[in-house]
Design an enzyme around this catalytic site. Structure first.
Site, PDB file in Angstrom:
ATOM      1  N   GLU A  56     -11.405  -6.666  -5.457  1.00 49.51           N
ATOM      2  CA  GLU A  56      -9.996  -6.971  -5.700  1.00 49.51           C
ATOM      3  C   GLU A  56      -9.275  -5.713  -6.171  1.00 49.51           C
ATOM      4  OE1 GLU A  56      -9.380 -10.576  -8.110  1.00 49.51           O
ATOM      5  OE2 GLU A  56      -7.596  -9.643  -8.970  1.00 49.51           O
ATOM      6  N   ASP A  61      -5.449  -4.704  -7.694  1.00 52.05           N
ATOM      7  CA  ASP A  61      -4.291  -5.436  -8.236  1.00 52.05           C
ATOM      8  C   ASP A  61      -3.135  -4.592  -8.717  1.00 52.05           C
ATOM      9  OD1 ASP A  61      -5.772  -7.837  -8.298  1.00 52.05           O
ATOM     10  OD2 ASP A  61      -6.597  -7.343 -10.261  1.00 52.05           O
ATOM     11  N   GLU A 109      -0.045  -5.942 -11.111  1.00 51.83           N
ATOM     12  CA  GLU A 109       0.545  -7.074 -11.821  1.00 51.83           C
ATOM     13  C   GLU A 109       1.710  -6.530 -12.641  1.00 51.83           C
ATOM     14  OE1 GLU A 109      -3.050 -10.225 -12.241  1.00 51.83           O
ATOM     15  OE2 GLU A 109      -2.680  -9.015 -14.035  1.00 51.83           O
ATOM     16  N   HIS A 135       0.598  -3.315 -14.528  1.00 53.13           N
ATOM     17  CA  HIS A 135      -0.795  -3.456 -14.915  1.00 53.13           C
ATOM     18  C   HIS A 135      -1.620  -3.366 -13.624  1.00 53.13           C
ATOM     19  CE1 HIS A 135      -4.041  -5.615 -17.250  1.00 53.13           C
ATOM     20  NE2 HIS A 135      -4.359  -6.043 -16.051  1.00 53.13           N
TER      21      HIS A 135
END
Ligand SMILES: *[C@@H]1O[C@H](CO)[C@@H](O)[C@H](O)[C@H]1NC(C)=O
Ligand SMILES: *[C@@H]1O[C@H](CO)[C@@H](O)[C@H](O)[C@H]1NC(C)=O
Length: 278
Positions: A95, A97, A99, A112
């Site tokens: 994953e 990411d 955020e 984030h």
């Protein structure tokens, strides 16, 4: 012979296109809180007390360069999290990411980021932005090839995760991933570590998405090599010295948390990839 070759070309084709949100995504959550506008060019996700919302791209990818333009929730967005990420399935998933942690009016969002490989994350890095991400659309991108993952904001590298398999760190390169976006409530941790709660009297909170572009390998059912049919310069890209300088400048000025300098959290020693990902 001929048919097997056609099959392999179909299994992995290089796609360059701006997504049409009617055709290219599935709503995954809070469908009545998502809206597709302008003939599929724009999508909004909303959050209120009853639900957030989310969508995924239909395709699965194994490597690519992915761009999304996002205009984050204006005004008081404290407690909310807007996401844009790549993920595979299962307990040993990979994953990558972005955020976006909301804040009170006028206080800065935090970007984030995290990277999971083989189900293991704990690789957070957080940044402030050099602009107000709620006033306009800005481009958030992942470059993912067999050597490196680079996170970009408006084309500027903010984070890298290099292939460190030689020193025993797993790298995302075998599991196809899908693109997801969502908007949800995380007021137990998002804003000032959870001290500022979501003000539901300001709901609905709305984030807007457009111009999703994938210059990527589309993967289907277990084929393990990528066949490129157009300009795949991203496939070989690494950080050149100019980008490295920019990355260092951005990290010096805008990084607010780096797991690689959190000695308290890793008293046994920093994760091994920390020595090379600068
Ligand atoms: C919100 O604003 C406060 C005060 O400026 C800041 O400390 C914090 O990092 C900001 N962002 C988040 C997501 O808490
Ligand atoms: C491929 O794309 C890159 C940037 O995306 C560009 O700099 C390069 O000139 C292109 N190469 C060819 C052969 O078109």
């Amino acid at each position: 012979m001929a048919s097997s070759c056609i099959l392999c070309a179909m299994a992995f084709i290089t796609a360059v296109y701006a997504a049409n949100f009617y055709q290219d995504i599935d709503l995954t959550w809070g469908n009545d809180h998502a809206r597709i506008l302008n003939n599929g060019e724009v999508l909004t996700l909303s959050l209120d007390k009853s639900s957030g919302s989310g969508f995924q791209l239909k395709n699965e990818y194994l490597f690519g360069k992915f761009d999304m333009q996002i205009k984050l929730i204006p005004g008081d967005s404290a407690g909310t999290v807007t996401t844009f990420y790549l993920s595979s399935q299962g307990s040993t998933h990979d994953e990558i990411d972005f955020e976006f942690l909301g804040n009170l009016s006028g206080d800065p969002y935090i970007v984030h980021t995290n990277v999971f490989t083989q189900g293991k994350g704990n690789r957070e890095q957080q940044f402030y932005l050099w602009f107000d991400p709620t006033k306009d659309f800005h481009t958030y991108s992942f470059l993912w090839n067999p050597r490196i993952v680079i996170f970009y904001v408006d084309g500027r590298p903010i984070r890298v995760f290099k292939n460190n398999e030689l020193i025993g760190v797993a790298f995302p390169k075998n599991q196809p991933m899908r693109i997801y976006s969502s908007l949800w409530n995380a007021d137990d941790w998002a804003t000032r570590g959870g001290r500022v709660k979501t003000d539901w009297s300001k709901a609905p909170f709305t984030a807007t998405f457009r111009e999703f572009n994938a210059n990527a390998c589309v993967s289907s059912s277990g084929v393990s090599s990528c066949r490129s049919l157009s300009n795949n310069s991203w496939m070989l890209q690494e950080l050149d010295s100019t980008s490295l300088e920019l990355l260092r400048m951005i990290q010096k000025n805008y990084m607010v948390y780096n797991y690689c300098s959190d000695l308290k959290r890793f008293p046994q020693g920093l994760p091994s990839e920390c020595s090379t990902n600068t």
